[in-house]
Write a protein that holds these residues in place. Structure first.
Motif, PDB file in Angstrom:
ATOM      1  N   VAL A  94       0.845  -1.191   0.000  1.00  0.00           N
ATOM      2  CA  VAL A  94       0.000   0.000   0.000  1.00  0.00           C
ATOM      3  C   VAL A  94       0.879   1.239   0.000  1.00  0.00           C
ATOM      4  CG1 VAL A  94      -1.925  -1.170   1.136  1.00  0.00           C
ATOM      5  CG2 VAL A  94      -0.193  -0.012   2.514  1.00  0.00           C
ATOM      6  N   ASP A  95       0.276   2.344  -0.380  1.00  0.00           N
ATOM      7  CA  ASP A  95       0.999   3.610  -0.476  1.00  0.00           C
ATOM      8  C   ASP A  95       1.218   4.170   0.937  1.00  0.00           C
ATOM      9  OD1 ASP A  95       1.841   6.190  -0.812  1.00  0.00           O
ATOM     10  OD2 ASP A  95       0.217   6.767  -2.187  1.00  0.00           O
ATOM     11  N   PRO A  96       2.482   4.256   1.400  1.00  0.00           N
ATOM     12  CA  PRO A  96       2.726   4.705   2.775  1.00  0.00           C
ATOM     13  C   PRO A  96       2.196   6.103   3.044  1.00  0.00           C
ATOM     14  CG  PRO A  96       4.781   4.551   1.516  1.00  0.00           C
ATOM     15  CD  PRO A  96       3.711   3.931   0.672  1.00  0.00           C
ATOM     16  N   SER A  97       2.053   6.906   2.009  1.00  0.00           N
ATOM     17  CA  SER A  97       1.632   8.287   2.237  1.00  0.00           C
ATOM     18  C   SER A  97       0.127   8.403   2.438  1.00  0.00           C
ATOM     19  CB  SER A  97       2.078   9.173   1.074  1.00  0.00           C
ATOM     20  OG  SER A  97       1.252   8.920  -0.044  1.00  0.00           O
ATOM     21  N   ARG A  98      -0.579   7.284   2.320  1.00  0.00           N
ATOM     22  CA  ARG A  98      -2.037   7.378   2.443  1.00  0.00           C
ATOM     23  C   ARG A  98      -2.562   6.867   3.771  1.00  0.00           C
ATOM     24  NH1 ARG A  98      -4.036   5.482  -3.484  1.00  0.00           N
ATOM     25  NH2 ARG A  98      -3.255   7.284  -4.630  1.00  0.00           N
ATOM     26  N   VAL A  99      -1.660   6.398   4.646  1.00  0.00           N
ATOM     27  CA  VAL A  99      -2.114   5.841   5.931  1.00  0.00           C
ATOM     28  C   VAL A  99      -2.937   6.885   6.691  1.00  0.00           C
ATOM     29  CG1 VAL A  99      -1.341   4.939   8.173  1.00  0.00           C
ATOM     30  CG2 VAL A  99      -0.200   4.205   6.063  1.00  0.00           C
ATOM     31  N   ILE A 100      -2.410   8.081   6.781  1.00  0.00           N
ATOM     32  CA  ILE A 100      -3.080   9.122   7.568  1.00  0.00           C
ATOM     33  C   ILE A 100      -4.260   9.755   6.814  1.00  0.00           C
ATOM     34  CG2 ILE A 100      -2.731  11.336   8.766  1.00  0.00           C
ATOM     35  CD1 ILE A 100      -1.483   8.794  10.131  1.00  0.00           C
TER      36      ILE A 100
END
Lengths: 813, 349
Positions: free
Chosen positions: A373-379
């Protein structure tokens, strides 16, 4: 991934593209669209109506007579058979003239004497997939939520005037496992901008960290764990539009909280999980690997045995979820849930894969974690879901995100020069063209004066790591069709077959010319078959596949013959009884019990003859094939390969072959004679077992023939001097091998003997049972002069004498 | 003298009379002997010539010759008539039924899969390629790792491959031969090979799937190999294999060992692109996968991706054979029914 056209159009302008048009565009860009399916299965004229009155049908217990307001001047009278119909409900009404899936037209009708001016529909009758319906909609008529206008088209309300694109994603494009990802892709293809969803969370005073702590023990398996605390949610159905979208994507709506996690998962590609905060109790989230012997009951009420490699979310003591795969029953959100712990995390793909394989469950979550998954989309995804919960579940989102995270992965920079792009593709793109294409991808870049692009790859595109990955992006947006067609530059190379390749081609040609059909068999066989013909199968244990599809195809073949027999039996069962077949293929031998190196792969030729030699016809008799037919096949083959003088045949009795009709094929090599195969009749006992008539076979190793084959033509000047022919017939013991007699004749007669031919073999009562008569025709010739009668007579006399002496031959007069 | 002349004339009359009724060659021969033989009637009369005068001799000689010539002429005519009759009789007796079937030469068939493979091989040999072969049992390294498919790669699934041990398996593609070729070339260029052979994947057999099938892959490496060369090569192949009018279409795709990668469609040979059942009404048939060799694969093969580039392509022989011959079920290729095999005797077209 199933993508709703209407949903996608929330993030990007699709004006000018139909569903099909969009599918074509995406396919040409490398995202293959398998199907574009309309969600409308044939509904027209169905509108929202309000049930004004409901009374029991005077003559039928199970029917109700309703008046329904559909926005016309008068309410309609409709007879309805559903138990759940009640006054005051908003319901889908198919009015007279409407159509339902299956080309079902609604007409004015009388039901048990009462007129009905339409039909109140169930979800199923509207063509919605039963499996995707929320439980309460699976039976009875579909009761619609309040807030809809009477008379409004149901297509709009249920979002079924929509098309769904089924994406067939290649493993590198997991970025398109989200609506946003697809929007970026469409943006790159169309040059249009992407609109991001609103994920603003309203501030509260109360701190989430007062209720919750997060700790990651298994740092390798979990690089980021973030949670929000949401207070006072009211569990209920999610809004109709959200349900519509989930159903379009193939997910069943459950409740507002669960639907929101699924909705955001589809939107961002970031899996989320909601825990019932009160069930977690401890207020602690600890991410760790499972302990030996630990068990947990998952949401589907299955008890799961956990392995030491299983990553679990715990409340500090017991597991409450299988990370990235499925939640636990002990922390499940249900109708009574009030407070929520909302999880958004990044779990290791390999770890999730192992667990999902082990328990045999692939979920929307696990699929995405496996692919990364895209790490920048967790938040952002966490915030989006929290915002939706505030809006649609009346939740109060507490201030702050409780999280633990390893350092964010470094931003990736990839370099590529304009020159390399053009050299690699054979194109003539300008700087500006490449700049435009990168811009459409939303890839930030810098361009140096010497034409090198330094591209900062967005974290959603984990597949871009090399310059060639960027070249591919440029190429696919530029259009593969626009790349020119050129010829390879540089010196030409000669194409040719190697000697073994040429030999195999020649064998095919000669054998098919002789009327044999080529077969190709499976390389896998039954262990019992692999043990037939031990002289050919190398007397070794066959190599076994670790996970065979069936016992019948569980080991590698060690000889070609067992399957040749199988083929013969298969044909015999179909009344193809006269067969001339050959196969050229590999057999697999090893002397290892467990392979540590590659086995020997031996090219072999096998031939099978059975039945009659040539088809019966008015002008010839049908003659059954015999040993000498198959021997002739081999003799022709070795003649063509120029090795006939190196080949000899020795009577042999290998297992499963007829002991009196089999020969070892012996090749004379520099290292001495080598048996390279066997030729003969299959043992009658085996023939019987396989339900076959007389079968003649041969199998021969090709590698030694590749080595010895000699294609050089040895031309001899045509004879100038006449030959003298002498025929003899000798009576011999039956057991004497004519091959030896011929060898003796050659030896004795020497160079003057040009040829010797066996022209008759006779056995009969006159000779006695133990005798046979062999008639030979000998041709004598001298290269340089005419032979005299006297010298031939003398030489021939010596030959006869020698035969008398060596074989106790009696000259037949 | 008059007596001789008259005897000769009488002989002529007698002989011609008798010859007129002759019925068979034997009788004719008997009469020839009787009248013209060494001891025949004519000789008998002429023997009396010795008694004639020198003036008479030529006269009677002339008459004798006339009579001989007359008899001979009739005999010859008769003889030739007999011969002609005999020939006619013989030809009549020898007349046969030409519509009965002849004794054909035996004709077997190369297996359709090998027929197609040979055709493809021949095309590429003509384009300057050689044929490389490798083992069907492969190491995990050659089959996967060296092709940019490390052990944890999602495109690799234990379930999809026939493993023998953890490190040894049935090759799932002919691509390992490409790696072996690169290593054997030891960094030299140009490389131009095709690699045909059997491959194995765990797949339930049905009309369109077989756990054993055949692939042909191609690999070209050189100092300046471009994607446009790949397009040119595939177009050339398509036109040689499927006819001059064949067109190709490349669609972006993904393979771990190439980048950029493409699926290649060839215009439907059946309908020429207008759409038919064979091409599912799209006008195109998906035949090939291809791409530019991934720099990691070049590196593992012993090449410097900054110095050389290459392309690779691959196709399934079964699929082409199914399409080419309109065969309904892939399993026919491996059950070897003689009635199936016998249909492929014709020469390569």
């Amino acid at each position: 991934m199933n993508v709703s056209y209407r949903w996608l159009s929330e993030y990007i302008d699709l004006n000018g593209y139909t569903g099909e048009g969009l599918a074509e565009l995406m396919t040409s860009g490398g995202i293959e669209i398998d199907v574009v399916e309309s969600r409308n299965k044939g509904v027209t004229g169905v509108v929202v109506g309000r049930v004004v009155t409901r009374e029991k049908h005077p003559d039928a217990d199970k029917l109700s007579v309703c008046t329904v307001d559909v926005g016309g001047s008068e309410p309609l009278q409709i007879v309805c058979g559903a138990k759940n119909v009640a006054a005051g409900q908003l319901v889908p009404v198919a009015t007279v003239g409407a159509k339902l899936p299956g080309d079902f037209a609604i007409k004015r009708a009388k039901l048990r004497g009462v007129e009905s001016q339409g039909m109140i529909c169930s979800a199923k009758e509207l063509g919605l997939n039963e499996k995707l319906l929320p439980k309460e909609q699976q039976e009875g008529i579909l009761v619609l939520p309040e807030g809809l206008a009477v008379g409004q088209s149901i297509l709009e309300v249920l979002g079924i005037d929509d098309e769904v694109l089924e994406l067939d994603l290649t493993p590198n494009r997991s970025d398109c496992l989200s609506m946003l990802g697809v929007a970026y892709e469409v943006g790159a293809l169309t040059g249009r901008e992407v609109k991001l969803p609103n994920n603003r969370v309203t501030d509260t005073v109360e701190q989430a960290s007062d209720h919750l702590s997060v700790q990651i023990e298994a740092k390798e398996q979990c690089s980021h764990y973030a949670a929000r605390y949401i207070k006072g949610v009211k569990i209920g159905p999610s809004p109709q539009w959200m349900q519509n979208r989930l159903m379009a994507a193939g997910i069943r709506p459950i409740s507002n909280v669960v639907d929101i996690t699924n909705f955001v998962l589809l939107e961002y590609g970031q899996p989320l999980h909601a825990f019932d905060a009160d069930k977690v109790g401890s207020g602690r989230i600890v991410v760790r690997l499972a302990r030996e012997g630990e068990v947990m009951v998952t949401l589907d009420d299955q008890e799961r045995k956990l392995e030491p490699h299983t990553l679990v979310i715990t409340d500090g003591e017991k597991p409450i979820a299988l990370a990235g795969v499925m939640g636990g029953a002990n922390s499940e959100v249900d109708a009574s849930t009030v407070n929520i712990v909302l999880e958004s995390a990044r779990f290791d793909g390999g770890t999730v894969r192992k667990t999902s394989r082990q328990i045999g469950l692939r979920s929307e979550s696990s699929i995405r974690f496996e692919k990364g998954v895209d790490p920048s989309r967790v938040i952002p995804a966490l915030d989006r879901a929290a915002a939706l919960m505030a809006e649609y579940a009346s939740g109060l989102v507490l201030e702050g995100i409780v999280q633990e995270a390893a350092a964010a992965p470094a931003e990736r920079e990839v370099f590529v020069s304009l020159d390399k792009i053009n050299r690699y593709l054979g194109t003539d793109l300008s700087k500006l063209e490449v700049q435009t294409l990168l811009g459409r991808l939303h890839f930030p870049f810098e361009l140096s004066t010497d034409g090198v692009f330094t591209v900062k790859v967005p974290s959603r595109r984990g597949d871009i790591a090399y310059d060639v990955d960027l070249i591919e992006e440029v190429a696919r947006l530029y259009g593969y069709d626009n790349i020119p067609t050129t010829s390879i530059e540089g010196a030409t190379t000669p194409g040719a077959l190697t000697k073994p390749q040429a030999i195999r081609r020649e064998l095919r040609r000669r054998l098919t010319d002789a009327g044999l059909h080529e077969v190709i068999s499976y390389s896998f066989t039954h262990p019992d078959r692999a043990k037939l013909f031990p002289a050919l199968s190398g007397k070794v244990e066959p190599i076994r596949l670790s996970l065979p599809m069936s016992e019948d195809r569980s080991v590698l073949r060690t000889s070609l013959l067992p399957q040749m027999l199988e083929t013969a039996a298969y044909n015999r069962n179909r009344k193809n009884e006269d067969l001339s077949l050959f196969e050229i293929g590999s057999v697999f031998h090893t002397d290892e019990v467990e392979l540590t190196r590659l086995p020997q792969e031996k090219h072999r030729l096998a031939v099978l003859l059975t039945g009659i030699r040539t088809s019966t016809q008015w002008n010839r008799k049908s003659v059954p094939v015999d040993f000498y037919d198959i021997k002739g096949v081999l003799e022709t083959v070795v003649e063509v390969l120029g090795v006939s003088r190196l080949i000899s045949y020795e009577a042999a009795q290998p297992e499963h072959m007829h002991p009196g009709r089999t020969a070892a094929i012996v090749l004379q090599t520099e290292r001495g004679p080598v048996t390279i195969g066997y030729i003969g009749q299959v043992h009658p006992a085996l023939q019987l077992e396989q339900d076959l008539n007389d079968v003649y076979v041969l199998e021969v190793e090709l590698a030694p023939l590749y080595d010895e084959a000699n294609f050089a033509i040895e031309y001899k000047v045509l004879p100038r001097y006449p030959a003298i022919q002498r025929d003899i017939a000798v009576v011999l013991d039956r057991g004497v091998q004519v091959g030896k007699v011929i060898a003796e004749v050659r030896e004795t007669a020497g160079e003057l003997l040009e040829s010797v031919n066996v022209f008759d073999i006779y056995t009969g009562e006159k000779l006695g049972a133990e005798k046979k008569s062999v008639a030979l025709s000998l041709v004598y010739r001298h290269e340089a002069r005419t032979l005299t009668d006297e010298e031939v007579t003398e030489l021939h006399g010596r030959v006869v004498a020698k035969l008398e002496q060596s074989f106790a031959a009696e000259l037949r007069k | 003298m008059d007596g001789m002349k008259e005897r000769l004339e009488a002989l002529r009359t007698e002989a011609l009379g008798e010859l007129a009724t002759v019925a068979d060659p034997q009788q004719l021969n008997d009469l020839r002997v009787k009248y013209l033989g060494k001891k025949g009637a004519l000789t008998e009369i002429l023997r009396g010539m010795g008694a004639l005068s020198a003036e008479e001799r030529p006269v009677i000689g002339q008459v004798g010759n006339d009579v001989r010539a007359a008899i001979e002429a009739v005999i010859e005519a008769k003889q030739s008539a007999f011969q002609q009759a005999e020939t006619e009789n013989r030809l009549r007796a020898e007349t046969i039924d030409v519509t009965l079937p002849g004794s054909k030469l035996p004709a077997g068939a190369v297996h359709p899969l090998n027929k197609v493979a040979q055709e493809i091989e021949d095309i590429f040999i003509g384009l300057g390629y050689t044929i490389a072969e490798g083992p069907e049992v492969e190491t995990d390294y050659y089959n996967f790792e060296a092709l940019n498919l490390p052990k944890d790669h999602p495109a690799r699934d234990m379930q999809d491959s026939f493993y023998i041990t953890d490190e040894i398996l049935m090759r799932t593609q002919t691509s390992p031969v490409q790696v072996r070729t690169m290593k054997a070339m030891n960094g030299k260029t140009p490389v131009k090979v095709i690699c045909p052979g059997k491959v194995y994947r765990r797949d339930d057999d049905d009309a369109t799937h077989s756990f054993q099938f055949n692939q042909i892959e191609g690999l070209v490496i050189g100092p300046n190999i471009r994607m446009s060369d790949l397009k040119g090569t595939l177009l050339q192949f398509a036109q040689l294999m499927f006819g001059k009018q064949a067109q190709i279409r490349l669609r972006p795709s993904f393979f771990p060992f190439t980048e950029p990668s493409a699926e290649v469609d060839i215009s439907c040979a059946q309908c020429g692109g207008e759409g038919c059942r064979m091409c599912k009404h799209t006008g195109w048939l998906e035949i090939l996968g291809c791409g530019m060799v991934h720099p990691r694969v070049l590196e593992m093969g012993g090449y410097d991706p900054e110095q050389v580039s290459g392309f690779a392509f691959g196709m399934g022989v079964e699929r082409i054979a199914l399409l080419k011959y309109g065969i309904d079920d892939i399993r026919h290729f491996y059950t070897n029914d003689a009635r199936f095999l016998g249909q492929f005797v014709r020469m390569q077209g």
